[in-house]
Design an enzyme around this catalytic site. Sequence first.
Site, PDB file in Angstrom:
ATOM      1  CG  ASP A  20      -1.702   1.189   1.450  1.00 15.71           C
ATOM      2  OD1 ASP A  20      -2.236   1.710   0.451  1.00 15.71           O
ATOM      3  OD2 ASP A  20      -1.810   1.634   2.612  1.00 15.71           O
ATOM      4  CG  ASP A  22      -1.084   7.736   0.824  1.00 18.78           C
ATOM      5  OD1 ASP A  22      -0.197   8.598   0.806  1.00 18.78           O
ATOM      6  OD2 ASP A  22      -1.830   7.500  -0.146  1.00 18.78           O
ATOM      7  CG  ASP A 145      -2.192   1.892   6.496  1.00 19.71           C
ATOM      8  OD1 ASP A 145      -2.567   1.588   5.339  1.00 19.71           O
ATOM      9  OD2 ASP A 145      -2.312   3.037   6.969  1.00 19.71           O
TER      10      ASP A 145
HETATM   11 MG   LIG Z   1      -2.844   3.020   3.701  1.00 18.62          MG
END
Ligand SMILES: [Mg+2]
Length: 201
Positions: A20, A22, A145
């Site tokens: 991923d 960000d 995340d």
């Molecule tokens: Mg993310």
Amino acid sequence: MAVSTPIDQDRVLRKALFLDRDGVINIEKNYVWRVEDFEFLPGIFELCALARELGFLLIVITNQAGIARGYYTEADFQRLNEWMLGEFRVRGIEIGYVYHCPYHPTAGIGEYRRESFDRKPNPGMILKARRDFGLDLSRSVLVGDKDSDIEAGRAAAVGYIIRLDPCGTRADTGGDPVHTVLPDLVEVRHWLQDGYAGHHS
Ligand SMILES: [Mg+2]
């Protein structure tokens, strides 16, 4: 005894490390699109360098609803992306490809307001990468995340799914063998070196 050549399968179907963007590559700040707001997370270059050494293709999969919402444009995204790829390149790290999804089903403006199979938690970007690069997803690893990253990885049957959570512990997964929770990228690197590579060689 002679050390065996590691994993001939590598030459047939490749494995990927899906990242991923960000919250994994750079610090999550909500809709980052300017270079001055883009801060690499500690340990990302070391993790990616090791993954390349171990034969992983590096693939970024990122929802970019900021484009849908009109916060920044495709061109802004691509400008930042080129800069990011350059930062990896000067450190000798090649990113295989960056897939992004610019749509949002409810908050998108105009043509960007739509459902998309690419938008995580859907697995579209991962499945595109499998087709584009001939990947063995069962030997691939995903680091995310958010729940949507984890769900996308599961939906695509990625073999190893890691959630970055600074407050998390391995117990968070309830012993799920596919899903590991680790607090930072240094731990992910250790897992890749000792856990993954140990298991596969
Ligand atoms: Mg993310």
